[in-house]
Each structure stands twice: as structure tokens, then as C-alpha cells.
Design a protein around this motif. Structure first.
Motif, mmCIF file in Angstrom:
data_model
loop_
_atom_site.group_PDB
_atom_site.id
_atom_site.type_symbol
_atom_site.label_atom_id
_atom_site.label_comp_id
_atom_site.label_asym_id
_atom_site.label_seq_id
_atom_site.Cartn_x
_atom_site.Cartn_y
_atom_site.Cartn_z
ATOM 1 N N SER A 461 0.759 -1.052 -0.044
ATOM 2 C CA SER A 461 0.078 -0.037 0.055
ATOM 3 C C SER A 461 0.868 1.164 0.065
ATOM 4 C CB SER A 461 -0.792 0.050 1.258
ATOM 5 O OG SER A 461 -1.701 1.464 1.131
ATOM 6 N N ALA A 462 0.851 2.190 -1.182
ATOM 7 C CA ALA A 462 1.595 3.582 -0.983
ATOM 8 C C ALA A 462 0.687 4.501 -0.546
ATOM 9 C CB ALA A 462 1.975 3.596 -2.628
ATOM 10 N N GLU A 463 -0.439 4.262 0.065
ATOM 11 C CA GLU A 463 -1.259 5.371 0.592
ATOM 12 C C GLU A 463 -0.432 6.505 1.273
ATOM 13 O OE1 GLU A 463 -4.998 7.039 1.281
ATOM 14 O OE2 GLU A 463 -4.512 5.468 0.171
ATOM 15 N N PHE A 464 0.497 6.208 1.943
ATOM 16 C CA PHE A 464 1.335 7.291 2.719
ATOM 17 C C PHE A 464 2.495 7.613 2.418
ATOM 18 C CE2 PHE A 464 -1.926 4.984 5.308
ATOM 19 C CZ PHE A 464 -2.539 6.190 5.810
ATOM 20 N N THR A 465 2.934 7.394 1.067
ATOM 21 C CA THR A 465 4.229 7.557 0.466
ATOM 22 C C THR A 465 4.578 9.100 0.526
ATOM 23 O OG1 THR A 465 3.363 7.447 -1.762
ATOM 24 C CG2 THR A 465 4.266 5.667 -0.871
ATOM 25 N N GLU A 466 3.553 9.739 0.400
ATOM 26 C CA GLU A 466 3.830 11.390 0.142
ATOM 27 C C GLU A 466 4.169 11.940 1.790
ATOM 28 O OE1 GLU A 466 4.849 13.374 -2.381
ATOM 29 O OE2 GLU A 466 4.343 11.380 -3.348
ATOM 30 N N GLY A 473 7.116 10.167 4.456
ATOM 31 C CA GLY A 473 6.358 9.062 3.765
ATOM 32 C C GLY A 473 6.714 7.791 3.911
ATOM 33 N N TYR A 474 6.007 6.792 3.747
ATOM 34 C CA TYR A 474 6.396 5.405 3.982
ATOM 35 C C TYR A 474 5.140 4.342 2.886
ATOM 36 C CZ TYR A 474 2.451 5.371 7.414
ATOM 37 O OH TYR A 474 1.278 5.708 7.854
ATOM 38 N N HIS A 547 2.889 6.874 13.346
ATOM 39 C CA HIS A 547 1.985 7.163 12.343
ATOM 40 C C HIS A 547 1.949 5.783 11.459
ATOM 41 C CE1 HIS A 547 -0.168 8.451 8.679
ATOM 42 N NE2 HIS A 547 -0.662 9.233 9.698
ATOM 43 N N ALA A 548 2.987 5.197 11.134
ATOM 44 C CA ALA A 548 2.847 3.912 10.519
ATOM 45 C C ALA A 548 2.408 2.911 11.212
ATOM 46 C CB ALA A 548 4.484 3.578 9.869
ATOM 47 N N LEU A 549 2.723 2.638 12.607
ATOM 48 C CA LEU A 549 2.210 1.592 13.344
ATOM 49 C C LEU A 549 0.815 1.625 13.587
ATOM 50 C CD1 LEU A 549 4.676 1.769 16.478
ATOM 51 C CD2 LEU A 549 4.464 -0.167 14.830
ATOM 52 N N GLY A 550 0.111 2.942 13.699
ATOM 53 C CA GLY A 550 -1.385 3.283 13.440
ATOM 54 C C GLY A 550 -1.938 2.835 12.475
ATOM 55 N N SER A 551 -1.438 3.010 11.284
ATOM 56 C CA SER A 551 -1.887 2.795 9.707
ATOM 57 C C SER A 551 -1.828 1.216 9.683
ATOM 58 C CB SER A 551 -1.008 3.363 8.954
ATOM 59 O OG SER A 551 -1.023 4.735 8.873
ATOM 60 N N MET A 552 -0.972 0.564 10.165
ATOM 61 C CA MET A 552 -0.662 -0.992 9.794
ATOM 62 C C MET A 552 -1.825 -1.602 10.889
ATOM 63 S SD MET A 552 3.347 -1.438 9.377
ATOM 64 C CE MET A 552 3.826 -0.892 10.836
#
Length: 681
Positions: A461-466, A473-474, A547-552
């Protein structure tokens, strides 16, 4: 066993059996001691021996856990309590010692096959529903072979000559060797790791980490807070990576052009090189998704987030999951199958198990390299030991290779080491280290996942690459761990809890986020001649990890996970039980993730990507290499004939898997080497 005393080995065995009670403590302790002496710097080994001594000191344990006894004299529950006190201690030495031993001993306990007297699997690994599919060996082996050189003990210096020497045979070195050999140049590739052909590729985790990974898979930052993986064999990381093939995001390339003066990376030149590499590798979207990838896709789709198949450099395979062990069936389009094969076909020579120690200079020009060649027994091919019984004391003999052009492609950890060991060097060499810090979320599902089977990574998922306000981003990916790596990565909140997670390993679907760096580090050389890696997150990096932990966690819950845990100390987890307050509790869990402490050895951080330590750029003072890969000297002027062509060239982190980018950059550098070789010839 090197410097470890019998008492220290006994303490190691007690630690092993405390972390994993079903482990064969003495056996694991012996393996751990040997691995540490082989892979760790002597100063790190001394620090770990200090930790072992402190654990057996009654006064220390009285102050830590209220018990006047050494670790070995405590009952199991009290040993656990003592170790958890160390895990949460405000003292850095205690936390780093706990994590270093916990990761190593847990990994070995689950990575080491332990058959009983009947030949059946016993020990910790037998508690995991782990039945890897052994891939068949290809009937059309790679044409890559290494040349024979005199490895006998006591001989004179081995001398070789070439037009171009390439130091390192990974993604960058393979491309450069292929390009220059095709142009008719005499190319000599020097690789510190071994050549492992497809017929003898490892079939177990322990063998793979021991033979194919840098520092035998025990690579960490100096404080042990970040666990790193890097390939070390002919073919480098291309042999052991997960085949994910992603271009650098356009925004990053624009930044490189605007802020670092790299002409052409944001336009048709880069696009043409990248397309050529993709054709050579056969890059295509994954055709099949394993359950772990289906969970990622299901969760992201439920949330309305972007998700797509992963592009990868493997053809005709979607079942075995052996990518981290090398590819016996030859379907992974690694350097052994593509660029090194092309280079050898065009006349390039490869020498393995030779460590380049410094460059040879002639005034302002490079003249070759000085190296240590591993001495082996002619009958067995095994290393000859300088001290009998000590596996760390392998003998070597001097090798000198001369050439008017040298390309450093030993990776972002070893390329700066060669420059630093040569003598005075550019001030930026070894600085600006970028690691792509990776946090981990483990989702436990009701149905089997078997993360170690099938395509390694089939969806992302590239939802948060920006980048967004306050964070980088990630990209979110699945993580295909085998039991040893899973045991190392999962948090330890006591032996029973850890064993419960491992026993359910076949139902765990981990997610990782490859974050673009928020932080920086450096690489330096220790007095023992080893690489020291230091890295520190900044506020943006910590915010990105949280932020990435929350998204995952949201993806795992939307995909149907029944339990979700963050890899951290202390353990942070959430049970999805369908209760009326579950949504509220999940909100609290997300808030906990948003506050997670990423201080040294608290929130768990991993990395398989190292970049930036000989970074390219137009500005001489801040960039150790110029826009086309020419390495600069201490005065900022290029050293004639010296180039760099690996991930150390990246001016910044890129936030995605770097193999494709390394190869594309190497084509750019190879054009410069080829043109200047003609001019000097």
C-alpha cells in the motif's frame, strides 16, 4: 569459543533457557558465543561479557529486582522478572544487553534444527507449524563461477591486473561489471563474501544467515537498538532479498535534482536506464498473493486505501518462500542470473572471499587495491585457522590488484570503510547514513497464514508515500519471516507469552512500513578494523514510525486479525474480541501507538537498507562523490579513476526498496567509467 569463560557460557545457557524454556541451553550458548566472536566488534563482545557478569552479581540483582542472588541461582519466574526489569531499565547498558541477548538467543532457539534420536524435529522449532516447501534445484545452473587463485598458506602476495576493478558484486557491482565487460574492458570483481552456487544454496535459516549475510546476520547499530540485514555473497543482496522492485518516487528524484544537482535523475535519462534494468530483470507484478498479502490487500481495500500488486524480479515461481535463503531453482533474477552472468559471459573475472582493505594511490589517481585473501585447505576448501579451535581466526594472505579504474560497490557500510582505511578522505565519507527505519505490527488471525510460504511480497500500500505535516512518507508491505526471524522480531513479555506467539506463528501476518528517514547516522572504523554503525532518529522519524504503526494496526484489524501487537518494549497489544467496547479499546490502542517510546532499545526498529555514506552531489564540500559517481578526495577534487556505484551514492533516503534504484544509478556511473576509460586508454 574465543573470550567467553566457562562461567559466562553457563550464564548464556541459563539466559537461553529463560527466554525459550524448551531450548537446549548449552548448545544455544555455544552457538551464540561463537557467533558473537565471529560477527561482533571486540569492544561489543567485552560489553556483553560485562552484562553477563552483572547478571550474576547479587548486589546488582538486589538493586534491580530485590533478590540477593545471581541469575543462575534464581528460579525461572524470578529470572524472567529480573530480565524484564532490565528490559525496562532507564540504564542504556541494561536495555541494550537485554535486547542483544534476547534477539540472538531467541533467533538461535527457533532457527536451529534439533532432531531427536529418531530424526524427528524436537525443541522449540517443533512447536511451530513450520513446513517449508523445499524448492527443486535448477537443471540449468548459472554460468557464474569464480576464478581459481592460490589460497595456500605461507605463499607470496597474489597479484592480479585488470582495466577496471569492481569492489563488491551486489546490485551495483553486477551492473557495472556487465556494462564494462560488454564494452570490451578487462573487469575484475572482488567480493568479500563466498560464491554459493544454486546446487548448494542453504535450506535452513541458520545456514542462510551464516553463509549469505553480512556479519552472519548479527548486524546491528552499535547500541543494538536497530537490527539490520545485508547480503554478503557473490551477488550481494540480490541473492537474499525479497525480489521487490520499485523505482524511486518521482518527488525524491526531483529533490535530488533540485537540492543536490543530480542532472538527469528526474527525466528521460533515469527513465531509460530504469526501463532497461526492468527488462533485464523481467520485472512484473506478482501473479499470485499468499494469505499474508491477501490480508494486507483486504484490510487496505476495506479502509479505502491504495493497494496494488508488488512488482518483482522473479519468473515462474509463487510457492516456495525460500528467497531469503537464495534461490536453488534459479527463478529469482538475481545477479547470479542476470548481470554477473552477463559479465562472466563477456570475460569478467570474479574472486570471492577477498576483503579489500585499502586503495592503492599514485598521486591524485587510483592505481588498484590492497586486499586480504582467505586461506583455505586445498582438500576441503574450508578456511585454515591461525589458532586451532578458534573459528574466528581464519588466516589470510595478501592480494594486490592493479587497475587504472576502481569502482567501489561494496555497499553503504563497506565502501566508506575502504576509503577511511586508505587514509585522509573527504569529510562526508561515512556520514549521512540513511537506514529506512522499519516498525512492525504483528496481526494474529483465526485462519492459517504461513507467512514463510509463497511469494515473499505480493502486495503493498502506497497510501502514505507522500510526506505530510510532521512526518515522512512510507510504504506498507507484508513481512515474510521464518521462525528464527519471527522469534527475534516479536516482543518478549515473558517466556510463556513469547512461546504462545511462536506456537501460533502459522497464524501471524506481520506488516512492515519502509519509512523514508527521519534521522541520520554515520559509519566509522573501530580500532579492531570493523565497521561501527551509529544512527539516531529525530522527531520527524519518531512521528513517522508512530503514524505507520497506527496505519498498519488499522489494516490488520480491517483484515480480520483477532489480536494485534506492536514490536516494542513494553509490549503494546489489542484483542479484537467483538465486545461492545472493542472499538473504544482500539482507539486507546492507537493512542498508545501514537505515544510509543522509540528511545534506544524501546520501540523495535529494523532495517534492510543502508544508504548515503558516499553520497553524490554537485556541491564539493558536502558530497563525497560528484554527480556522476567520481569519488572526491579530502580537497573536494575527484580522485582520478575512482568511482562509487552502490546505495551509498543516494543523497537521501528514498522510502522504498532500493535494489532497482541501485541498479539504475549504477548504469549512470558505468557510462562515466566507460567514457573515461576510453579517454585514458
Amino acid at each position: 569459543m574465543g573470550p567467553f569463560s566457562p562461567d559466562e557460557l553457563r550464564t548464556l545457557a541459563v539466559l537461553a533457557e529463560t527466554f525459550v524454556p524448551t531450548a537446549d541451553g548449552p548448545r544455544i550458548a555455544a552457538l551464540a558465543a561463537e557467533a558473537l566472536v565471529r560477527a561482533a566488534d571486540p569492544d561489543q563482545v567485552r560489553q556483553l561479557r560485562l552484562v553477563l557478569g552483572l547478571l550474576e552479581t547479587p548486589l546488582v540483582n538486589l538493586l534491580t529486582a530485590g533478590r540477593w542472588r545471581g541469575l543462575s541461582r534464581l528460579p525461572p519466574r524470578e529470572r524472567e522478572r529480573l530480565l524484564l526489569r532490565w528490559a525496562h531499565s532507564p540504564i542504556d547498558l541494561k536495555r541494550s544487553g537485554f535486547q542483544a541477548f534476547r534477539k540472538l538467543l531467541s533467533f538461535l532457539a527457533y532457527a536451529v534444527p534439533a532432531p531427536d534420536s529418531t530424526g524427528r524435529e524436537s525443541g522449540p522449532l517443533s512447536t511451530v507449524d513450520y513446513r517449508p516447501d523445499g524448492p527443486p534445484t535448477t537443471e540449468a545452473p548459472t554460468p557464474v563461477r569464480v576464478i581459481d587463485v592460490d589460497r595456500s598458506a605461507g605463499g607470496t602476495t597474489v597479484e592480479l591486473e585488470a582495466d577496471v576493478i569492481v569492489v563488491g558484486s551486489g546490485a551495483g557491482g553486477g551492473v557495472v561489471a556487465a556494462e564494462l565487460a560488454a564494452a570490451g574492458r578487462s573487469v575484475l570483481v572482488l567480493e568479500a563474501g563466498p560464491f554459493v552456487d544454486e546446487a548448494t544454496m542453504p535450506r535452513t535459516e541458520l545456514d542462510a544467515f551464516s553463509r549469505l549475510y553480512l556479519n552472519h546476520g548479527l548486524l546491528t547499530t552499535w547500541d543494538a537498538s536497530i537490527s539490520l540485514l545485508a547480503g554478503s555473497a557473490v551477488g550481494g543482496g540480490t541473492v537474499v532479498n525479497w525480489t521487490t522492485s520499485v523505482d524511486i518516487p518521482r518527488g525524491v528524484r526531483r529533490e535530488w535534482a533540485r537540492d543536490h544537482g543530480l542532472d538527469g535523475v528526474d527525466g528521460s535519462e533515469w527513465a531509460g536506464d530504469r526501463e532497461a534494468i526492468e527488462r533485464e530483470l523481467g520485472v512484473a507484478p506478482a501473479a499470485a498473493a499468499a494469505p499474508k498479502d491477501a490480508a494486507l490487500s483486504r484490510g487496505a481495500t476495506t479502509l479505502g486505501w491504495e493497494v496494488a500488486p508488488t512488482r518483482r524480479n522473479a519468473v515462474g515461481c509463487d510457492d516456495c518462500g525460500a528467497c531469503p535463503f537464495g534461490c536453488p531453482r534459479g527463478t529469482k533474477q538475481s545477479g547470479l542470473r542476470v548481470h554477473l552472468a552477463a559479465a562472466v559471459g563477456a570475460g569478467a573475472r570474479i574472486v570471492d572471499r577477498v576483503r579489500v582493505t585499502r586503495l592503492l594511490l599514485d598521486g591524485d589517481a587510483v592505481a588498484g587495491v590492497d586486499a586480504n585473501l582467505l586461506v583455505t585447505d586445498p582438500a576441503t576448501g574450508m578456511p585454515v585457522l591461525a589458532r586451532p579451535g578458534d573459528p574466528t581466526a581464519a588466516r589470510s594472505r595478501r592480494l594486490v590488484a592493479r587497475a587504472r579504474q576502481v569502482v567501489l560497490a561494496a555497499g553503504a557500510l563497506r565502501s566508506p570503510q575502504v576509503l577511511q582505511q586508505t587514509g585522509p578522505t573527504h569529510r562526508a565519507v561515512g556520514r549521512y547514513l540513511r537506514l529506512h527505519p522499519v516498525p512492525v505490527i504483528a496481526g494474529r488471525y483465526a485462519e492459517p497464514i504461513h507467512m514463510w510460504r509463497g511469494v515473499m511480497q505480493a502486495a503493498r500500500s502506497a497510501e502514505f508515500t507522500e510526506p505530510a505535516a510532521g512526518r515522512e512518507g512510507y510504504v506498507i508491505e507484508s513481512a515474510p519471516g521464518h521462525p528464527g526471524l519471527l522469534a527475534l522480531a516479536l516482543p518478549w513479555d515473558g517466556a510463556t507469552d513469547h512461546a504462545d506467539w511462536l506456537g501460533d506463528g502459522h497464524r501471524i501476518g506481520p506488516l512492515i512500513a519502509v519509512t523514508r528517514d527521519g534521522g541520520s547516522g554515520r559509519v566509522s572504523v573501530t580500532p579492531a578494523g570493523r565497521v561501527r554503525i551509529d544512527y539516531e532518529l529525530d522527531d520527524i522519524g519518531v512521528a513517522t514510525l508512530r503514524h505507520a504503526l497506527g496505519s498498519m494496526a488499522r489494516i490488520a484489524r480491517a483484515a480480520g486479525a483477532v489480536e494485534i501487537a506492536a514490536a516494542s518494549t513494553p509490549l503494546v497489544r489489542h484483542r479484537v474480541d467483538g465486545g461492545p467496547d472493542e472499538a473504544l479499546r482500539f482507539g486507546d490502542f492507537l493512542e498508545d501507538l501514537g505515544r510509543l517510546d522509540f528511545g534506544s532499545n524501546r520501540g523495535s526498529v529494523f532495517s534492510a537498507h543502508q544508504m548515503g555514506t558516499v553520497r553524490m552531489g554537485a556541491e564539493p564540500a558536502g558530497h563525497a562523490a560528484d554527480e556522476r559517481g567520481r569519488v572526491r578526495g579530502p580537497d573536494g577534487r575527484p580522485i582520478r579513476g575512482l568511482y562509487v556505484a552502490d546505495s551509498s551514492t543516494f543523497p537521501t533516503g528514498i522510502g522504498v526498496n532500493p535494489m532497482l534504484a541501485v541498479m539504475t544509478m549504477a548504469r549512470r556511473v558505468a557510462r562515466t567509467v566507460r567514457a573515461e576509460g576510453r579517454a585514458s586508454g
